[in-house]
Scaffold this motif. Structure first.
Motif, PDB file in Angstrom:
ATOM      1  N   UNK A 265      19.145 -29.503 -46.551  1.00  0.00           N
ATOM      2  CA  UNK A 265      18.618 -30.528 -45.642  1.00  0.00           C
ATOM      3  C   UNK A 265      18.850 -30.009 -44.228  1.00  0.00           C
ATOM      4  N   UNK A 266      17.795 -29.591 -43.582  1.00  0.00           N
ATOM      5  CA  UNK A 266      17.911 -29.003 -42.249  1.00  0.00           C
ATOM      6  C   UNK A 266      18.054 -30.081 -41.181  1.00  0.00           C
ATOM      7  N   UNK A 267      18.691 -29.721 -40.087  1.00  0.00           N
ATOM      8  CA  UNK A 267      18.787 -30.611 -38.931  1.00  0.00           C
ATOM      9  C   UNK A 267      17.443 -30.612 -38.212  1.00  0.00           C
ATOM     10  N   UNK A 268      16.805 -31.770 -38.009  1.00  0.00           N
ATOM     11  CA  UNK A 268      15.529 -31.813 -37.293  1.00  0.00           C
ATOM     12  C   UNK A 268      15.650 -31.204 -35.903  1.00  0.00           C
ATOM     13  N   UNK A 269      14.594 -30.576 -35.444  1.00  0.00           N
ATOM     14  CA  UNK A 269      14.629 -29.906 -34.142  1.00  0.00           C
ATOM     15  C   UNK A 269      14.576 -30.883 -32.978  1.00  0.00           C
ATOM     16  N   UNK A 270      14.004 -32.061 -33.201  1.00  0.00           N
ATOM     17  CA  UNK A 270      13.872 -33.034 -32.115  1.00  0.00           C
ATOM     18  C   UNK A 270      14.418 -34.388 -32.563  1.00  0.00           C
ATOM     19  N   UNK A 271      14.632 -35.263 -31.573  1.00  0.00           N
ATOM     20  CA  UNK A 271      15.102 -36.608 -31.863  1.00  0.00           C
ATOM     21  C   UNK A 271      16.537 -36.812 -31.410  1.00  0.00           C
ATOM     22  N   UNK A 272      16.926 -38.075 -31.321  1.00  0.00           N
ATOM     23  CA  UNK A 272      18.303 -38.405 -30.980  1.00  0.00           C
ATOM     24  C   UNK A 272      19.206 -38.105 -32.177  1.00  0.00           C
ATOM     25  N   UNK A 273      20.526 -38.160 -31.930  1.00  0.00           N
ATOM     26  CA  UNK A 273      21.443 -37.921 -33.042  1.00  0.00           C
ATOM     27  C   UNK A 273      21.234 -38.965 -34.137  1.00  0.00           C
ATOM     28  N   UNK A 274      21.014 -40.216 -33.719  1.00  0.00           N
ATOM     29  CA  UNK A 274      20.787 -41.268 -34.702  1.00  0.00           C
ATOM     30  C   UNK A 274      19.530 -41.033 -35.515  1.00  0.00           C
ATOM     31  N   UNK A 275      18.463 -40.592 -34.844  1.00  0.00           N
ATOM     32  CA  UNK A 275      17.206 -40.323 -35.555  1.00  0.00           C
ATOM     33  C   UNK A 275      17.365 -39.157 -36.519  1.00  0.00           C
ATOM     34  N   UNK A 276      18.057 -38.121 -36.072  1.00  0.00           N
ATOM     35  CA  UNK A 276      18.296 -36.977 -36.961  1.00  0.00           C
ATOM     36  C   UNK A 276      19.141 -37.379 -38.162  1.00  0.00           C
TER      37      UNK A 276
END
Length: 318
Positions: A265-276
């Motif tokens: 499960x990769x860390x999304x490149x964009x978004x807030x910490x909560x969104x990620x």
């Protein structure tokens, strides 16, 4: 792999364990002391006997298991659900019989009973010096998987255990898991996250059972089509430490326990910490759902999980 089993409660208004707590602690102690001395076929037969008698009583835990399985297998009729819950109780008691015996098992016995698909996703990452968060649901025997990691793979790891009451029972669980080569930190007390993060930054392995939120502050996910909450910890640890987040699922297959390490499960490149965190936790839930749907009889979820059930009985989250 953390535990939320065997919870007791201290006597009201007293720091001393209640008679019930002492009984529970004594029974666990008897299990660890006695069951490991039984021949393996005898222990397995005892587990099935206890499971069948418990299932026939149709108590709260069995009914909760069936209600949970009804979400997992929505087309199952009542007869099929009863069949699944009976198999589920046998799987659950197999977990306990194996766990009581694990400290006495040799490395060869552990290795001969476990087979994990796509294990390279875990071992290659660790050998490359990067930390790994391995997240699992309550499927089959996560303690056996942990013993396999330490004894056969040579990868010690850190996990979290819920602080149980009485304290002597928590101490038993800690001693048991440490005897299998695990480092155990308590779920409460404020230092667990920091300890896990340090281990991961050093390229270590952290294993977490992560299909049930114990903090009441988890992430909302869709799980088998309904709202549930799951721990945010695995996703946040991966974001903050650079560790790889890997879901894994387990199941029983005759004498063997098999498993699979799912794609990372990769860390999304964009978004807030909560969104990620939300996106990553949903991805974990999806991977867990795949393994649970394939082997529903090995999912040991005897507690309320979905938000609709928790909201219906806010005073009883068991």
């Amino acid at each position: 792999m953390s535990t939320d089993r065997g919870k007791g409660h201290a006597a009201a208004g007293s720091g001393r364990p209640s008679a019930k707590d002492r009984l529970v602690d004594g029974l666990y102690g008897l299990g660890w002391a006695g069951v490991k001395k039984l021949p393996e076929p005898v222990a397995a037969g005892l587990g099935r006997l206890v499971a069948d008698r418990t299932w026939k009583r149709r108590g709260k835990s069995v009914l909760r298991l069936e209600a949970n399985l009804a979400r997992v297998v929505p087309d199952a009729d009542p007869a099929r659900l009863r069949e699944l819950s009976r198999a589920g109780m046998r799987s659950y008691m197999r977990y306990w019989m194996e766990s009581f015996r694990l400290p006495a098992w040799s490395r060869e016995r552990i290795a001969s009973g476990v087979e994990i698909q796509d294990l390279h996703r875990l071992t290659d990452t660790l050998e490359g010096g990067r930390g790994v968060v391995l997240a699992l649901p309550h499927l089959a025997n996560w303690d056996l998987a942990g013993a396999y990691a330490t004894s056969h793979l040579g990868h010690p790891f850190t996990t979290v255990a819920e602080r149980l009451k009485p304290e002597s029972l928590f101490d038993r669980f800690v001693a048991y898991r440490e005897s299998l080569g695990m480092e155990v930190v308590p779920h409460t007390g404020g230092s667990a996250f920091g300890t896990l993060a340090r281990r991961l930054r050093r390229g270590g392995l952290v294993c977490l059972v992560a299909d049930r939120d114990l903090s009441a502050s988890g992430v909302e996910v869709k799980f088998f089509g309904e709202s549930a909450r799951m721990p945010a910890g695995p996703a946040i640890l991966a974001q903050q430490t650079g560790a790889l987040l890997l879901p894994a699922t387990l199941w029983y297959d005759g004498r063997m326990m098999r498993g699979r390490v799912h794609p990372p499960v990769d860390v999304p490149e964009t978004g807030t910490r909560g969104e990620k965190t939300s996106l990553m936790t949903q991805a974990l839930a999806d991977a867990f759902a795949t393994g649970i749907a394939e082997h529903p009889e090995d999912w040991h979820m005897l507690q309320r999980l979905w938000s609709a059930d928790l909201d219906a009985r806010p005073e009883d989250r068991s």
